[in-house]
Design an enzyme around this catalytic site. Structure first.
Site, mmCIF file in Angstrom:
data_model
loop_
_atom_site.group_PDB
_atom_site.id
_atom_site.type_symbol
_atom_site.label_atom_id
_atom_site.label_comp_id
_atom_site.label_asym_id
_atom_site.label_seq_id
_atom_site.Cartn_x
_atom_site.Cartn_y
_atom_site.Cartn_z
ATOM 1 N N LYS A 167 -10.672 -8.436 4.584
ATOM 2 C CA LYS A 167 -9.521 -9.097 4.491
ATOM 3 C C LYS A 167 -8.977 -9.242 5.947
ATOM 4 O O LYS A 167 -8.369 -10.565 6.386
ATOM 5 C CB LYS A 167 -8.409 -7.930 4.212
ATOM 6 C CG LYS A 167 -8.228 -7.485 2.672
ATOM 7 C CD LYS A 167 -8.051 -8.886 1.922
ATOM 8 C CE LYS A 167 -6.658 -9.242 1.815
ATOM 9 N NZ LYS A 167 -6.277 -10.168 0.806
ATOM 10 N N ASN B 106 0.830 11.136 -0.193
ATOM 11 C CA ASN B 106 0.137 11.307 -1.465
ATOM 12 C C ASN B 106 0.513 12.256 -2.404
ATOM 13 O O ASN B 106 1.160 12.188 -3.486
ATOM 14 C CB ASN B 106 -1.267 11.020 -1.477
ATOM 15 C CG ASN B 106 -1.720 9.819 -0.717
ATOM 16 O OD1 ASN B 106 -0.938 8.813 -0.669
ATOM 17 N ND2 ASN B 106 -2.700 9.983 -0.109
ATOM 18 N N LEU C 23 -10.859 -13.740 -13.445
ATOM 19 C CA LEU C 23 -10.850 -12.639 -14.674
ATOM 20 C C LEU C 23 -11.944 -11.457 -14.235
ATOM 21 O O LEU C 23 -12.889 -11.362 -15.291
ATOM 22 C CB LEU C 23 -10.853 -13.168 -15.905
ATOM 23 C CG LEU C 23 -9.624 -14.001 -16.239
ATOM 24 C CD1 LEU C 23 -9.945 -14.586 -17.926
ATOM 25 C CD2 LEU C 23 -8.371 -13.399 -16.267
ATOM 26 N N ASP D 179 -12.508 14.302 -0.043
ATOM 27 C CA ASP D 179 -11.578 13.052 0.551
ATOM 28 C C ASP D 179 -12.453 11.883 0.647
ATOM 29 O O ASP D 179 -13.800 11.845 0.552
ATOM 30 C CB ASP D 179 -11.539 13.357 2.042
ATOM 31 C CG ASP D 179 -10.158 12.864 2.668
ATOM 32 O OD1 ASP D 179 -9.479 12.014 1.819
ATOM 33 O OD2 ASP D 179 -9.426 13.074 3.702
ATOM 34 N N TYR E 50 -13.181 -3.011 2.769
ATOM 35 C CA TYR E 50 -12.185 -3.773 2.164
ATOM 36 C C TYR E 50 -11.235 -4.307 3.140
ATOM 37 O O TYR E 50 -10.881 -5.644 3.320
ATOM 38 C CB TYR E 50 -11.313 -3.119 1.277
ATOM 39 C CG TYR E 50 -9.908 -3.585 0.866
ATOM 40 C CD1 TYR E 50 -9.827 -4.732 0.052
ATOM 41 C CD2 TYR E 50 -8.931 -3.004 1.397
ATOM 42 C CE1 TYR E 50 -8.493 -5.305 -0.241
ATOM 43 C CE2 TYR E 50 -7.483 -3.564 1.165
ATOM 44 C CZ TYR E 50 -7.417 -4.550 0.537
ATOM 45 O OH TYR E 50 -6.059 -5.333 0.129
ATOM 46 N N GLU F 13 -11.268 -8.958 -4.078
ATOM 47 C CA GLU F 13 -11.389 -7.615 -4.482
ATOM 48 C C GLU F 13 -10.563 -6.574 -3.529
ATOM 49 O O GLU F 13 -10.502 -6.721 -2.324
ATOM 50 C CB GLU F 13 -13.050 -7.152 -4.213
ATOM 51 C CG GLU F 13 -13.931 -8.100 -4.899
ATOM 52 C CD GLU F 13 -14.074 -7.727 -6.417
ATOM 53 O OE1 GLU F 13 -13.657 -6.464 -6.569
ATOM 54 O OE2 GLU F 13 -14.244 -8.325 -7.523
ATOM 55 N N TYR G 86 -7.168 13.238 -3.075
ATOM 56 C CA TYR G 86 -8.195 13.348 -2.095
ATOM 57 C C TYR G 86 -7.695 14.133 -0.782
ATOM 58 O O TYR G 86 -6.734 13.957 -0.321
ATOM 59 C CB TYR G 86 -8.372 11.919 -1.424
ATOM 60 C CG TYR G 86 -8.960 10.851 -2.425
ATOM 61 C CD1 TYR G 86 -9.190 10.950 -3.682
ATOM 62 C CD2 TYR G 86 -8.976 9.226 -2.039
ATOM 63 C CE1 TYR G 86 -9.880 10.082 -4.682
ATOM 64 C CE2 TYR G 86 -9.313 8.316 -3.128
ATOM 65 C CZ TYR G 86 -9.603 8.898 -4.182
ATOM 66 O OH TYR G 86 -10.049 7.755 -5.183
ATOM 67 N N THR H 251 -3.124 -7.813 4.180
ATOM 68 C CA THR H 251 -2.557 -6.526 4.010
ATOM 69 C C THR H 251 -2.246 -5.569 5.263
ATOM 70 O O THR H 251 -2.979 -6.100 6.419
ATOM 71 C CB THR H 251 -3.739 -5.607 3.054
ATOM 72 O OG1 THR H 251 -3.614 -4.247 3.390
ATOM 73 C CG2 THR H 251 -5.007 -5.886 3.731
ATOM 74 N N ASP H 252 -1.519 -4.632 5.382
ATOM 75 C CA ASP H 252 -1.196 -3.974 6.605
ATOM 76 C C ASP H 252 -2.688 -3.036 7.088
ATOM 77 O O ASP H 252 -2.846 -2.632 8.150
ATOM 78 C CB ASP H 252 -0.139 -3.064 6.647
ATOM 79 C CG ASP H 252 -0.306 -1.924 5.290
ATOM 80 O OD1 ASP H 252 -1.305 -1.970 4.448
ATOM 81 O OD2 ASP H 252 0.714 -0.942 5.198
ATOM 82 N N GLU H 253 -3.836 -3.070 5.911
ATOM 83 C CA GLU H 253 -4.736 -2.292 6.342
ATOM 84 C C GLU H 253 -5.624 -2.793 7.453
ATOM 85 O O GLU H 253 -6.409 -2.242 7.893
ATOM 86 C CB GLU H 253 -5.599 -2.228 5.040
ATOM 87 C CG GLU H 253 -4.861 -1.160 4.046
ATOM 88 C CD GLU H 253 -5.639 -0.740 2.678
ATOM 89 O OE1 GLU H 253 -6.671 -0.473 3.030
ATOM 90 O OE2 GLU H 253 -4.893 -0.432 1.651
#
Ligand code: NAD
Ligand code: TYD
Length: 339
Positions: free
Chosen positions: A157, A252, A35, A275, A153, A84, A210, A125-127
């Site tokens: 991952k 976006n 949490l 950006d 991030y 995160e 951005y 993730t695809d990132e």
């Protein structure tokens, strides 16, 4: 079967719990969540009293607490969502991303090794693949695309993914990994693009886009992601990576304009801001493997999914207004105040 879901008080984890309880009422779901600012127990209020559901507040980095839970529950499957998850926060404060996303993953897998498990599924993730150029629409991320990360991030991952593969090869842990594109839908924390724009639009606040707003993301309705994970953890091959995406690339700025139109507001609300550092240009998934092996295809098209999502935020104002009224104000000021 007992399924341990980490991060189930967050956006995708909660949607996954709702999907599992509905689809597999014979299974027991145990949700472990710290949490953090991103986790809300109120999200789970409709299932908290279900006889086959248990919520445990704990940190995945807390080895003693995690082992204790495994001792009590002996889960058959672990689905690891807890992380995160916000790129902008990782740029401001990478440390907690390394701690939760890498060390937390290691603690969970150590518990799986110690107590035995049928499947450990890593929600990635695809990132981790970095980004694709805007002028090469023929290129997509496949499972063979090299890891090439941009943000703290995505790096955390990717590190976790490598650790998962190492635990498979070294210790024989029965793992699988899924790498999904950007999700949208109910219960997404209003710091992410789509809910942030909906909330700001409804309050007639500036919509911070951005750069030039030309970055492309491949959007998938959250329930389609949940269906894919359910298939992979039950039927996917051990040791494999599966990409998940719906071939729905959008800039976006076009998403923001669509939200403005749906809510009957003015495009004058759009404000171009500085950006993001290291901003990835384009993500695009090739989902051929999960389609061929498991028959998965996205079921909610974007035109329908975005309408459902906007409707959900209109109908559930209390959920997100509570969130954005507190600590979040400070974050918003720090992140957007001088941008
Ligand atoms: P989220 O930020 O909405 O939720 C994260 C949840 O994890 C929260 O409930 C939080 O309390 C919990 N958590 C954080 N740190 C913890 C800790 N140390 N111990 C226990 N619980 C902790 O995230 P999300 O958008 O639902 O993403 C879930 C997973 O899916 C993440 O692993 C993310 O990398 C991955 N993913 C997200 C997307 C997306 O578009 N949101 C796309 C692909 C993959
Ligand atoms: P986000 O929802 O943070 O997801 P991710 O960075 O993981 O793709 O952002 C999606 C896109 O929207 C990304 O290109 C950054 C952009 N963006 C804005 O233009 N303004 C905003 O206020 C936010 C939060 C994101």
């Amino acid at each position: 079967m007992t399924i341990l879901v980490t991060g189930g008080a967050g956006f995708i984890g909660s949607n996954f719990i709702f999907y599992e309880l509905e689809k597999h009422p014979e299974d027991r779901i145990v949700c472990l969540d710290k949490l953090t600012y991103a986790g809300n127990l109120s999200t789970l209020k409709n299932v908290l009293d279900a006889p086959n559901f248990r919520f445990v507040k704990a940190d995945i980095c807390d080895r003693a607490a995690v082992y204790q839970l495994f001792e009590e529950e002996h889960p058959d499957i672990v689905v690891h969502f807890a992380a995160e998850s916000h790129v902008d926060r990782s740029i401001e404060n990478p440390g907690v991303f390394l701690e939760t996303n890498i060390m937390g993953t290691a603690v969970l897998m150590d518990a799986c090794r110690g107590y035995g498990i049928k499947r450990y599924h890593q929600v990635s993730t695809d990132e981790v693949y970095g980004d694709l150029p805007l002028d090469r629409p023929d290129l997509f991320f496949t499972e063979e695309t090299p890891i090439h990360t941009s943000s703290p991030y995505s790096s955390s991952k990717a590190a976790a993914d490598l650790l998962v593969q190492a635990y498979h090869r070294t210790y024989g842990l029965p793992v699988s990994i899924s790498r999904c594109s950007n999700n949208y839908g109910p219960y997404q924390f209003p710091e992410k693009l789509i809910p942030l724009m909906i909330a700001n639009c409804l309050a007639d606040k500036p919509l911070p886009v951005y750069g030039e707003g030309i970055n492309v993301r491949d959007w998938l309705y959250v329930e389609d992601h949940c269906k894919a994970i359910d298939l992979i953890m039950r039927k996917g091959r051990v040791g494999e990576v599966y990409n998940i995406g719906g071939h729905n690339e959008m800039r976006n700025i076009d998403i923001v304009k669509l939200i403005i139109k749906e809510l009957g507001k003015s495009e004058d609300l759009i404000t171009f801001v500085k950006d993001r550092k290291g901003h990835d240009m384009r993500y695009a998934i090739d989902p051929a493997k999960i389609h061929a092996e498991l028959g998965w295809l996205p079921e909610t098209m974007f035109a329908e999914g975005i309408k459902k999502t906007i409707r959900w935020y209109l109908d559930n104002k209390e959920w997100w207004e509570t969130i954005i009224s507190g600590e979040y104000q400070k974050y918003y000021q720090e992140m957007y105040g001088n941008r």
